[in-house]
Motif scaffolding. Structure first.
Motif, short mmCIF file in Angstrom:
data_model
loop_
_atom_site.label_atom_id
_atom_site.label_comp_id
_atom_site.label_asym_id
_atom_site.label_seq_id
_atom_site.Cartn_x
_atom_site.Cartn_y
_atom_site.Cartn_z
N LEU A 162 0.86 -1.19 0.00
CA LEU A 162 0.00 0.00 0.00
C LEU A 162 0.88 1.23 0.00
O LEU A 162 1.73 1.40 0.87
CB LEU A 162 -0.84 0.04 1.28
CG LEU A 162 -1.94 -1.00 1.45
CD1 LEU A 162 -2.44 -0.99 2.89
CD2 LEU A 162 -3.08 -0.69 0.48
N THR A 163 0.68 2.10 -0.99
CA THR A 163 1.44 3.35 -1.03
C THR A 163 0.66 4.49 -0.38
O THR A 163 1.25 5.40 0.19
CB THR A 163 1.77 3.68 -2.50
OG1 THR A 163 2.70 2.73 -2.94
CG2 THR A 163 2.33 5.07 -2.64
N ALA A 164 -0.66 4.42 -0.47
CA ALA A 164 -1.49 5.45 0.17
C ALA A 164 -2.84 4.82 0.49
O ALA A 164 -3.34 3.98 -0.27
CB ALA A 164 -1.67 6.65 -0.74
N ARG A 165 -3.38 5.24 1.61
CA ARG A 165 -4.74 4.81 1.96
C ARG A 165 -5.57 6.03 2.35
O ARG A 165 -5.18 6.77 3.26
CB ARG A 165 -4.71 3.79 3.10
CG ARG A 165 -6.08 3.56 3.74
CD ARG A 165 -6.15 2.29 4.55
NE ARG A 165 -6.26 1.12 3.67
CZ ARG A 165 -6.40 -0.13 4.12
NH1 ARG A 165 -6.42 -0.38 5.42
NH2 ARG A 165 -6.50 -1.13 3.26
N ASP A 166 -6.67 6.22 1.66
CA ASP A 166 -7.67 7.19 2.10
C ASP A 166 -8.84 6.39 2.65
O ASP A 166 -9.45 5.60 1.92
CB ASP A 166 -8.16 8.06 0.92
CG ASP A 166 -7.30 9.29 0.74
OD1 ASP A 166 -6.33 9.45 1.52
OD2 ASP A 166 -7.58 10.08 -0.17
N VAL A 167 -9.13 6.63 3.91
CA VAL A 167 -10.31 6.00 4.51
C VAL A 167 -11.44 7.00 4.37
O VAL A 167 -11.39 8.09 4.93
CB VAL A 167 -10.06 5.69 6.01
CG1 VAL A 167 -11.29 5.02 6.61
CG2 VAL A 167 -8.82 4.85 6.19
N MET A 168 -12.43 6.66 3.59
CA MET A 168 -13.58 7.55 3.41
C MET A 168 -14.69 7.05 4.34
O MET A 168 -15.34 6.05 4.05
CB MET A 168 -14.07 7.54 1.95
CG MET A 168 -12.96 7.63 0.90
SD MET A 168 -12.05 9.18 0.97
CE MET A 168 -13.18 10.24 0.12
N LEU A 169 -14.87 7.76 5.43
CA LEU A 169 -15.84 7.31 6.44
C LEU A 169 -17.23 7.81 6.11
O LEU A 169 -17.42 8.98 5.80
CB LEU A 169 -15.46 7.87 7.81
CG LEU A 169 -14.53 7.09 8.73
CD1 LEU A 169 -14.40 7.84 10.04
CD2 LEU A 169 -15.03 5.68 8.96
N ASP A 170 -18.21 6.92 6.19
CA ASP A 170 -19.62 7.35 6.18
C ASP A 170 -20.04 7.71 7.60
O ASP A 170 -20.77 8.67 7.82
CB ASP A 170 -20.55 6.23 5.69
CG ASP A 170 -20.34 5.90 4.23
OD1 ASP A 170 -19.65 6.68 3.54
OD2 ASP A 170 -20.87 4.88 3.76
N THR A 171 -19.60 6.90 8.54
CA THR A 171 -19.98 7.09 9.93
C THR A 171 -19.29 8.32 10.49
O THR A 171 -18.07 8.46 10.34
CB THR A 171 -19.58 5.84 10.75
OG1 THR A 171 -20.15 4.71 10.12
CG2 THR A 171 -20.05 5.96 12.18
N ARG A 172 -20.09 9.19 11.11
CA ARG A 172 -19.48 10.41 11.66
C ARG A 172 -19.59 10.48 13.18
O ARG A 172 -18.91 11.27 13.80
CB ARG A 172 -20.13 11.65 11.02
CG ARG A 172 -19.66 11.87 9.59
CD ARG A 172 -20.46 12.95 8.91
NE ARG A 172 -21.78 12.46 8.56
CZ ARG A 172 -22.91 13.00 8.96
NH1 ARG A 172 -22.90 14.07 9.72
NH2 ARG A 172 -24.07 12.47 8.62
N ASP A 173 -20.45 9.67 13.75
CA ASP A 173 -20.50 9.59 15.21
C ASP A 173 -19.78 8.31 15.61
O ASP A 173 -20.30 7.21 15.44
CB ASP A 173 -21.96 9.58 15.68
CG ASP A 173 -22.07 9.49 17.20
OD1 ASP A 173 -21.04 9.20 17.87
OD2 ASP A 173 -23.18 9.69 17.73
N LEU A 174 -18.59 8.48 16.12
CA LEU A 174 -17.77 7.33 16.51
C LEU A 174 -17.76 7.15 18.02
O LEU A 174 -16.84 6.55 18.57
CB LEU A 174 -16.35 7.51 15.98
CG LEU A 174 -16.26 7.46 14.45
CD1 LEU A 174 -15.01 8.18 13.97
CD2 LEU A 174 -16.25 6.04 13.94
N GLY A 175 -18.77 7.68 18.69
CA GLY A 175 -18.82 7.56 20.14
C GLY A 175 -17.55 8.12 20.75
O GLY A 175 -17.18 9.26 20.45
#
Ligand code: FES
Ligand code: FE2
Lengths: 158, 400
Positions: free
Chosen positions: A138-151
């Protein structure tokens, strides 16, 4: 020939994405970094419908991640275990030769110390995978989160 | 010495009044209802930042005291607030958390409202008597005031004005927030399993610096404790009374923080200042970036937290990225500090939920220096005045 190449790429990518997820699940960050290139860039990104803007919630290069992992034992952290369900959906050539763009939807479940499991987050990994050298990484990882409330949030990469 | 007996554990602490709080303030449903009626329905409260409503008709939904509110910039540029409730039969008017609404149209029977809250349209009005006419069917307006770019609202029409309520509490932020246009670049919400006060206490309590790995290494020893200045204000507010210092080199990955972007006006990259506004808003600045958080009670044991991070409006992408980085080091769902505070708030809620924990001690007296609990005591003094309950004994046996 092209089809065969694509098929082989897809087959090669699957254990990379899957293995990186399992390493994170196990909290084995050295193993996770073994799946990552040098340099490596990691980001967690979120679209805010409140601000109508993209937000970045975490961004580190390889050194930054190493420092983060080193510091973890000093921090008060969410207890229990994470479980990432990752599915490689598409594997496409990138606009740079030898690199692939891999999109993988994921679900992260959290199991607490009492053994109860709940869904913590869903989103997509958008990965740039380096196929140039023998080692596929892996050279780059973008985590695109849908969840915005992560407690209570997290100290570790999703 | 040994472990404490049942009677010792349950006995009222032998401390001066105001130096301890009963666990019942976090759990009792009557206490909670009193807080909604006498605090959240009465006091001014931070709603959003003005930059979230840059243009006429821009709106932002706000959760407050169990109700949904619309903060909207009118065509006259003034920010107003309304209940997000149709005058007809209670339809919820707007559902997107933000947007631009020249006309607010109720989905149900298509009544319409403008940005001043006036009812502008009722389909087939002829079916109604004159009591139901546009002129008398506007939205319920709330008092709204803007100070240093912060939009505050109050449900109570009789509340003293905002300036009276805030007093001097925002003075140390007037240059930072009031002389340069700032902009919200980070927003996140989190619902926690704890009482709203348990969260807000993490902002008011300096002693818990020891919990945070980052603060143990960058803040606790950065200046002599006796040189720190804390301050309390009228109406339950409190904060730093002079800048506290951070020594970032103590935490390896923060070393050099602040060298890549100018600090906010009137501050230095290594300055740390904060104000805790009654009832549940904290403004915390760390040199280059400022955070505003607000806790909204959803129930005795459920709290909505909203967190904002602000930078300078119109700044270069490079500067913005640096500020975002500085923000994320401490704050946000992946920050090194904020998750720890949330864990603390939920952990204490666990103890008080079934009355295993009986009292919490807020008895540090350091003459408004170091890690004095004076800000917590000022908060609970105001809390007691407004609810008519003693924080140390909120369920008076004589009246229970
Ligand atoms: S409820 Fe809104 S128009 Fe009827
Ligand atoms: Fe904290």
């Amino acid at each position: 020939m092209n089809d065969l190449k694509r098929l082989l790429e897809r087959e090669a990518v699957r254990p990379l994405i899957g293995g990186a997820g399992l390493a994170l699940d196990d909290g084995d960050f050295a193993r996770f970094l073994g799946y990552c290139d040098d340099p490596f860039n990691y980001r967690i990104r979120v679209w805010s419908p409140d601000l109508k803007k993209d937000m970045t919630w975490l961004e580190h290069d390889r050194e930054g991640l190493i420092e983060l992992f080193k510091s973890l034992p000093e921090h008060l952290q969410r207890q229990g275990r994470l479980h990432r369900q990752v599915t490689v959906a598409t594997v496409e050539p990138s606009n740079v030769d030898g690199f692939l763009v891999v999109t993988s939807p994921f679900v992260v479940h959290h199991t607490n110390l009492e053994g109860q499991t709940h869904t913590l987050a869903v989103g997509r990994y958008i990965d740039i995978v380096n196929m140039i050298d023998e080692k596929i990484v892996l050279t780059a990882r973008d985590v695109m989160l849908d969840t915005r409330d992560l407690g209570i949030g997290l100290h570790v990469p999703i | 010495m040994s472990a404490r007996s049942e009677s010792s554990w349950e006995k009222v602490p032998r401390l001066p009044a105001g130096h301890f709080v009963s666990g019942l303030v976090y759990t009792d449903p009557d206490v909670y209802q009193d807080e909604i009626d006498n605090i959240f329905s009465k006091a001014w409260r931070f709603a959003c930042h003005e930059s979230e409503l840059p243009e006429p008709f821009d709106y932002r939904l706000v959760d407050h005291a169990g109700q949904s509110l619309i903060c909207i910039r009118g065509e006259d540029d003034e920010v107003r607030t309304f209940l997000n409730v149709c005058s007809h039969r209670g339809g919820k008017l707007l559902t997107e958390p933000s947007g631009n609404a020249r006309l607010i149209t109720c989905f149900y029977h298509r009544w319409t409202y403008d940005s001043l809250g006036a009812c502008t349209g009722i389909p087939r009005p002829s079916g109604y008597s004159k009591e139901v006419a546009k002129d008398s069917m506007g939205l319920r307006g709330l008092r709204t005031a803007v100070k240093h770019g912060l939009v505050f609202i109050a449900l109570d029409e009789g509340a003293p004005d905002l300036d009276t309520f805030i007093g001097l509490a925002l003075d140390q932020f007037s240059e930072m927030l009031g002389t340069t246009l700032l902009e919200v670049f980070h927003y996140n919400r989190a619902v926690l399993d704890c009482n709203w006060k348990a969260w807000h206490e993490t902002n008011m309590d300096l002693y818990h610096e020891f919990m945070h790995a980052v603060l143990r290494q960058t803040q606790v020893g950065a200046m002599p404790m006796e040189d720190r200045r804390l301050i309390t204000f009228e109406n339950g507010h409190g904060g730093s009374g002079g800048d506290l210092k951070a020594a970032y080199d103590g935490y390896k990955s923060f070393a050099g923080r602040g060298g890549d972007v100018p600090p906010l006006p009137g501050t230095d990259p290594t300055d740390f200042r904060f104000v805790d506004l009654f009832p549940s808003t904290a403004i915390i600045a760390r040199g280059t970036v400022v955070r505003i958080d607000t806790a909204t009670p959803l129930g005795p044991d459920k709290t909505l937290l909203e967190m904002r991070g602000l930078g300078v409006k119109g700044e270069s992408q490079e500067h913005r990225q640096a500020r975002q980085r500085h923000h994320n080091q401490y704050w946000g769902p992946f920050g090194r500090n904020v998750p720890e505070d949330m864990i603390a708030a939920e952990a204490c809620a666990d103890s008080f939920r079934n009355q295993a924990g009986r009292y919490q001690i807020i008895a540090r007296d350091e003459n408004l220096t170091g890690q004095d609990d004076a800000i917590l005591r000022a908060f609970y003094k105001e809390w007691g005045d407004r609810t008519g309950r003693d924080p140390g004994n909120p369920i008076d046996p004589a009246t229970a």
